[in-house]
Design an enzyme around this catalytic site. Structure first.
Site, PDB file in Angstrom:
ATOM      1  N   ARG A 167       0.862  -1.177   0.000  1.00 36.65           N
ATOM      2  CA  ARG A 167       0.000   0.000   0.000  1.00 36.65           C
ATOM      3  C   ARG A 167       0.900   1.229   0.000  1.00 36.65           C
ATOM      4  O   ARG A 167       2.049   1.186   0.444  1.00 36.65           O
ATOM      5  CB  ARG A 167      -0.897   0.022   1.231  1.00 36.65           C
ATOM      6  N   LYS A 191      -2.193  -2.326   7.992  1.00 32.55           N
ATOM      7  CA  LYS A 191      -3.369  -1.812   8.704  1.00 32.55           C
ATOM      8  C   LYS A 191      -3.492  -2.476  10.068  1.00 32.55           C
ATOM      9  O   LYS A 191      -3.223  -3.666  10.221  1.00 32.55           O
ATOM     10  CB  LYS A 191      -4.629  -2.073   7.882  1.00 32.55           C
ATOM     11  N   HIS A 259      -1.671   2.491  -6.247  1.00 33.35           N
ATOM     12  CA  HIS A 259      -2.481   1.303  -5.993  1.00 33.35           C
ATOM     13  C   HIS A 259      -2.616   0.421  -7.232  1.00 33.35           C
ATOM     14  O   HIS A 259      -2.900  -0.774  -7.109  1.00 33.35           O
ATOM     15  CB  HIS A 259      -3.861   1.711  -5.463  1.00 33.35           C
ATOM     16  N   ARG A 262      -0.072  -2.212  -6.901  1.00 31.19           N
ATOM     17  CA  ARG A 262      -0.494  -3.231  -5.932  1.00 31.19           C
ATOM     18  C   ARG A 262      -1.519  -4.171  -6.573  1.00 31.19           C
ATOM     19  O   ARG A 262      -1.456  -5.393  -6.397  1.00 31.19           O
ATOM     20  CB  ARG A 262      -1.076  -2.550  -4.690  1.00 31.19           C
ATOM     21  N   HIS A 285      -4.365  -8.724   3.791  1.00 34.47           N
ATOM     22  CA  HIS A 285      -5.809  -8.639   3.949  1.00 34.47           C
ATOM     23  C   HIS A 285      -6.246  -9.430   5.175  1.00 34.47           C
ATOM     24  O   HIS A 285      -5.852 -10.589   5.341  1.00 34.47           O
ATOM     25  CB  HIS A 285      -6.536  -9.194   2.722  1.00 34.47           C
ATOM     26  N   TYR A 294      -9.835 -10.230  -6.791  1.00 38.26           N
ATOM     27  CA  TYR A 294      -8.878 -10.459  -7.871  1.00 38.26           C
ATOM     28  C   TYR A 294      -9.222 -11.698  -8.686  1.00 38.26           C
ATOM     29  O   TYR A 294      -8.778 -11.835  -9.818  1.00 38.26           O
ATOM     30  CB  TYR A 294      -7.460 -10.556  -7.299  1.00 38.26           C
TER      31      TYR A 294
END
Length: 323
Positions: A167, A191, A259, A262, A285, A294
């Site tokens: 990210r 995150k 992004h 990514r 994730h 995806y």
């Protein structure tokens, strides 16, 4: 019924001075909770602060001075007013996600009895597929002339974004201590403050080594891996601008933003390996559902090849010649 005042199009991150004094301390404690305990990103904290500012500025006008006075009908009216003001479904969901989290906090920490947002149903957000980047476009992008400090830095940064699927916030947050070029890996804080260790490709390692040599010549150096020519940490906005410029100079078919690299990393890796769990871990994730998007991208690519190649894929118009 208490009617809400007209919503202003722009709000600040600070609570309005017209807000009741009893509302502000709870918001301040909640924002501190998001920062210290939940360790949410500054972007999320600012977003929550904005939405709570809207709520807190409107409550005193309606005669509401404590959070316990809020009820479900008032919150529904807030939702209707936001929709009439032109807020998209995504913006409404973001607003009431912030409110739901805030009221859950009040339930747990400050004695509120009922969450007035709990039963609120909002329109589902349309799930837009991210715009990817083809392998040949990546090759075109990274086949750039890099012989000065800034171009070597940008090449190393783009190689890292693509080879590790980072990210933007993760990339600009890296320090030189996160890299281990001997073992070929990088440690990333994602995150929620979650750490993950990612492998680096040989090309990325080569360009990171070149960049570190240039970086060592700068007059002032901190710990940030990617810095400006003056030695200051590179900002996210600066990265976005630089990548947009490289996308134009390398004549990519559509605008480049961090992004997209990514997305390209995830799509290309999943297409080659088919290992959804591994890609989930590499992307950081928390939920597999975030990675499954995806698989839709891959299907779209397959469908486009099918439509372009199969003789019966395209429905032909019937002939008008009946003779």
């Amino acid at each position: 019924m208490r009617y809400l005042p007209k919503e202003t199009a722009k709000t600040t991150l600070e609570i309005s001075t017209d807000s009741a004094e009893g509302l502000e301390p709870s918001i301040a404690r909640f924002l501190n909770y998001l920062k210290v305990e939940r360790r949410l990103s500054p972007h999320t904290q600012q977003s929550y602060s904005r939405h709570l500012a809207v709520l807190a500025s409107q409550m005193p006008i309606c005669g509401l001075v404590t959070w316990t006075q809020l009820d479900e009908a008032w919150v529904r009216q807030l939702a209707v007013k936001g929709k009439l003001a032109g807020l998209s479904a995504a913006s409404l969901r973001q607003r009431f996600s912030a409110l739901r989290s805030f009221f859950n906090y009040l339930l747990q920490r400050e004695g509120m009895k009922v969450n007035p947002v709990k039963r609120l149903t909002l329109p589902r957000k349309a799930r837009l597929l991210p715009k990817g980047i083809e392998v040949d476009e990546v090759q075109k992008l990274l086949n750039l002339e890099a012989s000065d400090l800034l171009s070597v830095r940008d090449r190393a940064l783009m190689e890292l974004l693509y080879t590790a699927g980072l990210r933007l916030a993760e990339a600009v947050g890296l320090t030189i201590h996160c890299l281990n070029l001997e073992s070929g890996d990088v440690r990333v804080v994602g995150k929620g403050g979650k750490m993950r260790q990612l492998p680096l490709g040989s090309v990325a390692i080569e360009w990171l080594q070149r960049w570190l040599q240039w970086r060592a010549t700068l007059p002032r150096q901190g710990d940030a891996l990617f810095v400006t020519a003056q030695g200051r940490p590179l900002s996210a906005r600066a990265v976005q601008k630089r990548l947009a410029q490289w996308g134009r100079s390398q004549q990519l078919s559509s605008p480049l933003h961090p992004h997209r690299l990514r997305h390209g990393f995830a799509t290309h890796l999943l297409g080659a390996s088919g290992d959804l769990r591994a890609v989930q871990e590499l992307l950081g994730h928390a939920s597999l559902s975030s990675t499954q998007i995806y698989t839709h991208l891959n299907f779209q690519q397959l469908a486009s090849v099918y439509d372009a190649s199969h003789p019966r894929a395209q429905r032909r118009k019937p002939s008008l010649d009946r003779s």
